[in-house]
Design a protein around this motif. Sequence first.
Motif, short mmCIF file in Angstrom:
data_model
loop_
_atom_site.label_atom_id
_atom_site.label_comp_id
_atom_site.label_asym_id
_atom_site.label_seq_id
_atom_site.Cartn_x
_atom_site.Cartn_y
_atom_site.Cartn_z
N THR A 16 0.84 -1.20 0.00
CA THR A 16 0.00 0.00 0.00
C THR A 16 0.87 1.26 0.00
O THR A 16 0.57 2.24 -0.66
N CYS A 17 1.99 1.19 0.72
CA CYS A 17 2.92 2.33 0.82
C CYS A 17 3.87 2.38 -0.37
O CYS A 17 4.70 3.28 -0.44
N ASN A 18 3.78 1.40 -1.26
CA ASN A 18 4.62 1.33 -2.45
C ASN A 18 6.10 1.17 -2.09
O ASN A 18 6.97 1.81 -2.67
N PHE A 19 6.40 0.29 -1.12
CA PHE A 19 7.78 0.04 -0.70
C PHE A 19 8.44 -1.08 -1.51
O PHE A 19 9.57 -1.48 -1.22
N SER A 20 7.76 -1.57 -2.55
CA SER A 20 8.32 -2.63 -3.39
C SER A 20 9.65 -2.20 -4.01
O SER A 20 10.62 -2.97 -4.02
N LEU A 21 9.72 -0.98 -4.54
CA LEU A 21 10.95 -0.50 -5.15
C LEU A 21 12.07 -0.45 -4.13
O LEU A 21 13.21 -0.86 -4.42
N GLN A 22 11.78 0.00 -2.93
CA GLN A 22 12.79 0.06 -1.86
C GLN A 22 13.33 -1.35 -1.59
O GLN A 22 14.53 -1.54 -1.39
N CYS A 23 12.46 -2.33 -1.60
CA CYS A 23 12.87 -3.72 -1.38
C CYS A 23 13.74 -4.21 -2.53
O CYS A 23 14.77 -4.87 -2.31
N GLN A 24 13.34 -3.91 -3.75
CA GLN A 24 14.12 -4.36 -4.91
C GLN A 24 15.51 -3.70 -4.94
O GLN A 24 16.49 -4.34 -5.34
N LEU A 25 15.60 -2.44 -4.52
CA LEU A 25 16.91 -1.77 -4.45
C LEU A 25 17.82 -2.45 -3.43
O LEU A 25 19.01 -2.67 -3.70
N LEU A 26 17.26 -2.77 -2.26
CA LEU A 26 18.05 -3.47 -1.24
C LEU A 26 18.46 -4.84 -1.76
O LEU A 26 19.61 -5.26 -1.60
N ARG A 27 17.53 -5.55 -2.38
CA ARG A 27 17.81 -6.88 -2.91
C ARG A 27 18.97 -6.83 -3.91
O ARG A 27 19.91 -7.62 -3.82
N GLN A 28 18.91 -5.91 -4.86
CA GLN A 28 19.96 -5.82 -5.87
C GLN A 28 21.30 -5.44 -5.25
O GLN A 28 22.35 -5.97 -5.62
#
Length: 95
Positions: A11-23
């Motif tokens: 809901t907060c759109n933190f998916s990108l933040q997660c993908q950046l950490l993952r990469q």
Amino acid sequence: MVKVDVEYCGTCNFSLQCQLLRQFLLDAAPGVQVSCHQGRRGAFEVTIDDHLVHSKLASMAFPQHQSVLAQVQRAERGETLEAVQQAPIKDCSIM
């Protein structure tokens, strides 16, 4: 193999933040397994080998990527894990 699990708020759109950490982690520690999954509202919870090292729900901040990497490296060496350093959110207001 070290396993990192990140629960993020969709809901907060933190998916990108997660993908950046993952990469970042995959680039720095190729043997690590990183999974991102949508979870609770406001969440950005980072677990390394089933040990919670960061909770945005508790801290109201994202983790510093370098600090997460340091804990991954500790896990690879079999050392005790510690909480990661926080990167405070500067552009968010709570109403």
